[in-house]
Design an enzyme around this catalytic site. Structure first.
Site, PDB file in Angstrom:
ATOM      1  N   ASP A 177       0.806  -1.216   0.000  1.00 47.61           N
ATOM      2  CA  ASP A 177       0.000   0.000   0.000  1.00 47.61           C
ATOM      3  C   ASP A 177       0.844   1.272   0.000  1.00 47.61           C
ATOM      4  O   ASP A 177       2.056   1.252   0.204  1.00 47.61           O
ATOM      5  CB  ASP A 177      -0.897   0.027   1.248  1.00 47.61           C
ATOM      6  CG  ASP A 177      -2.171  -0.792   1.061  1.00 47.61           C
ATOM      7  OD1 ASP A 177      -2.427  -1.202  -0.073  1.00 47.61           O
ATOM      8  OD2 ASP A 177      -2.880  -0.999   2.057  1.00 47.61           O
TER       9      ASP A 177
ATOM     10  N   LYS B  97      -3.652   3.343  -3.036  1.00 50.90           N
ATOM     11  CA  LYS B  97      -4.824   4.080  -3.492  1.00 50.90           C
ATOM     12  C   LYS B  97      -4.590   5.575  -3.353  1.00 50.90           C
ATOM     13  O   LYS B  97      -3.720   6.029  -2.617  1.00 50.90           O
ATOM     14  CB  LYS B  97      -6.052   3.665  -2.673  1.00 50.90           C
ATOM     15  CG  LYS B  97      -6.383   2.183  -2.827  1.00 50.90           C
ATOM     16  CD  LYS B  97      -7.486   1.780  -1.883  1.00 50.90           C
ATOM     17  CE  LYS B  97      -7.739   0.288  -1.952  1.00 50.90           C
ATOM     18  NZ  LYS B  97      -8.751  -0.143  -0.986  1.00 50.90           N
TER      19      LYS B  97
ATOM     20  N   MET C 132      -9.057   8.329   9.685  1.00 52.19           N
ATOM     21  CA  MET C 132      -9.395   9.033   8.433  1.00 52.19           C
ATOM     22  C   MET C 132     -10.223  10.287   8.716  1.00 52.19           C
ATOM     23  O   MET C 132     -11.204  10.569   8.032  1.00 52.19           O
ATOM     24  CB  MET C 132     -10.140   8.088   7.475  1.00 52.19           C
ATOM     25  CG  MET C 132      -9.311   6.867   7.085  1.00 52.19           C
ATOM     26  SD  MET C 132     -10.246   5.598   6.201  1.00 52.19           S
ATOM     27  CE  MET C 132     -11.126   4.806   7.557  1.00 52.19           C
TER      28      MET C 132
END
Length: 512
Positions: free
Chosen positions: A46, A69, A185
């Protein structure tokens, strides 16, 4: 040491391991995760993975595939996830051992359950390896205990999504809690989340901390209250990855913070020697420094091994066998193994070395005791120590590099010894990492450690006409290296009085 669930537990066909890499510090990877990386055929990693984890000595044919991502809110995220799922299934069906390396813990806001469900539906053999989740890492390195007697009796993990149509957290329930809330987040939704918590009953003066890049040397912590944290985090330009910690436990940080109080916290240090000849970097990292490697040397076996083979077969003929570096011990040992020789080949020959690290490697490789390690970790120091023991007529074998200094054989010969100077390995110039070199040239590093004149010359070639970066303190390993550096025209910021004191010299250069 290996995990009790070692590689033998994996089925002979394709297999996928969904592995939590931890919150940022590569040292927090689990032992099981490390074992799986060592035996992987394919690693899918990642955006938040520390690239030092990719330096693990993988199988030669292992493919490392970046599947990071984009930032939250991009339309491509679901498409990217479908691509990751398809890649795992495809590679496993080809019989590959796949490691899906994910930041934090796979099952805490990491979509690890979704990926496991895809593998289960496809009939793929898989396992899930937990990791230190970002929240727990942040608790440790910020000094904010999520639960603490008399302060917080519970902790809740949540996401602050819901400002733009996502599934909202249960704000009314969160507002009634009096323990610690940790939002993942939450960087971009912080103003929204703070307002919702206040509206749901949390007092505006409730302490809040925003933690960026937890557990790394780039960790930043911004503190405030629900009433002002959004403004403070905005003024500090906090960026993902970050966590938001809400609750009275945040106030304990003032007395329990240890991570950012380390002597070299946040200092960026460039190390120019190869990793396995650099025991000092671990200590620098313990002190909080961010260590980056730009090796100025690589090593290879001697291209003409005839002289080395003859010397190794005749070790017992010598009075002293001398190793001037750990690398000399390594390459001599490699060659002895190919020749079918072991420690018995030394016979009655005694062993002398330059430096404590060389002694450690000799003891480990040959399982023999080193007879002489002078306090002066230079060729001159070893020559003097041998001279005091009597050298006239003694037969001495030097096993060293092709480009070593001539001072040692000259001093030994002058003292009456019969010296056989044999090349055990060769130096070669590596290809530089251009990205790191650009950072170096721009002056990003606080210090750079230069440990030989040859490395200094290599750095000079790489920099070309660009000067030594002014803000970077140049630390050398001793007077010989300092002399080579000054000949180039570079300033010596600090010189280690002896090789084992390179870390101390670096600390002095950065703190005095």
């Amino acid at each position: 040491m290996h995990s009790p669930l070692g590689p033998a537990s994996i089925s002979p066909g394709g297999h996928v391991a969904i592995v939590g890499a931890g919150p940022g510090d590569p040292g927090l990877l689990t032992l099981r995760g490390h074992d799986l990386l060592l035996h992987a055929d394919v690693v899918l990693y990642d955006r938040l993975i520390d690239t030092r984890l990719l330096d693990t000595p993988y199988k030669p044919a292992c493919r490392r595939v970046y599947v990071g991502k984009e930032l939250p809110g991009r339309a491509s995220r679901d498409a990217q996830q479908r691509h990751i799922n398809a890649t795992m299934v495809r590679e496993a069906r080809r019989g590959k051992r796949v490691v899906r390396l994910k930041g934090g813990d796979p099952l805490i806001f990491g979509r690890g359950g979704e990926e496991a469900a895809v593998l289960a539906a496809a009939g793929i053999d898989f396992e899930i390896v937990p990791g230190v989740t970002a929240a727990l890492g942040a608790a440790a390195t910020t000094g904010i205990p999520f639960t603490h007697r008399g302060v917080a009796q519970e902790v809740t993990f949540a996401t602050a999504h819901g400002a733009k149509g996502g599934t909202p957290p249960p704000w009314s329930a969160l507002g009634k809690l009096r323990g610690t809330i940790v939002f993942y987040m939450g960087t971009y939704t912080l103003p929204f989340a703070a307002k919702k918590l206040i509206a749901a009953g949390r007092r505006p003066s409730t302490p809040v901390a925003v933690v960026e890049r937890a557990t790394t040397t780039r960790q930043r912590v911004v503190t405030g209250t629900l009433a002002n944290i959004a403004a403070r985090a905005g003024a500090a330009a906090v960026r993902p990855p970050s966590l938001v910690i809400v609750g009275d436990a945040v106030d304990l940080r003032s007395s329990l913070d240890w991570f950012e109080k380390r002597l070299l916290f946040g200092k960026k240090i460039l190390v120019t020697r190869p990793a396995n000849e650099d025991p000092g970097s671990h200590r620098l990292e313990e002190l909080g420094a961010e260590v980056t490697r730009l090796p100025g040397l690589e090593f290879r076996p001697a291209r003409n091994s005839g002289a080395l083979d003859r010397a190794l077969r005749g070790l017992a003929r010598f009075d002293w066998v001398v190793f001037t570096s750990p690398r000399g011990a390594e390459f001599a040992h490699r060659r002895m193994e190919k020749l079918g020789l072991d420690a018995r080949a030394f016979g009655s020959a005694r062993v002398a070395v330059v430096g404590w690290m060389t002694r450690t490697m000799v003891d480990a490789y040959f399982e023999i005791r080193t007879d002489l390690v002078p306090d002066d970790e230079r060729a001159e120091g070893l020559a003097e120590a041998l001279r005091r023991r009597g050298l006239r007529g003694k037969r001495i074998l030097l096993l060293r590099a092709d480009q070593g200094r001539d001072v040692l054989p000259e001093l030994l010969s002058k003292a009456g010894a019969k010296v056989s100077d044999v090349v055990a390995y060769e130096h070669t110039e590596p290809k530089p990492d251009r990205a790191i070199l650009a950072r170096f040239a721009s002056g990003e590093f606080d210090a750079a450690l230069v440990t030989s004149g040859e490395i200094a010359s290599t750095l000079k070639r790489w920099l070309g006409r660009r000067p030594w970066p002014e803000r970077t303190k140049l630390v050398t390993i001793g007077p010989v290296t300092s002399g080579a550096v000054r000949e180039i025209g570079w300033p010596v910021g600090r010189e280690a009085t002896e090789p084992r004191k390179l870390v101390e010299a670096t600390i002095e250069a950065l703190t005095k």
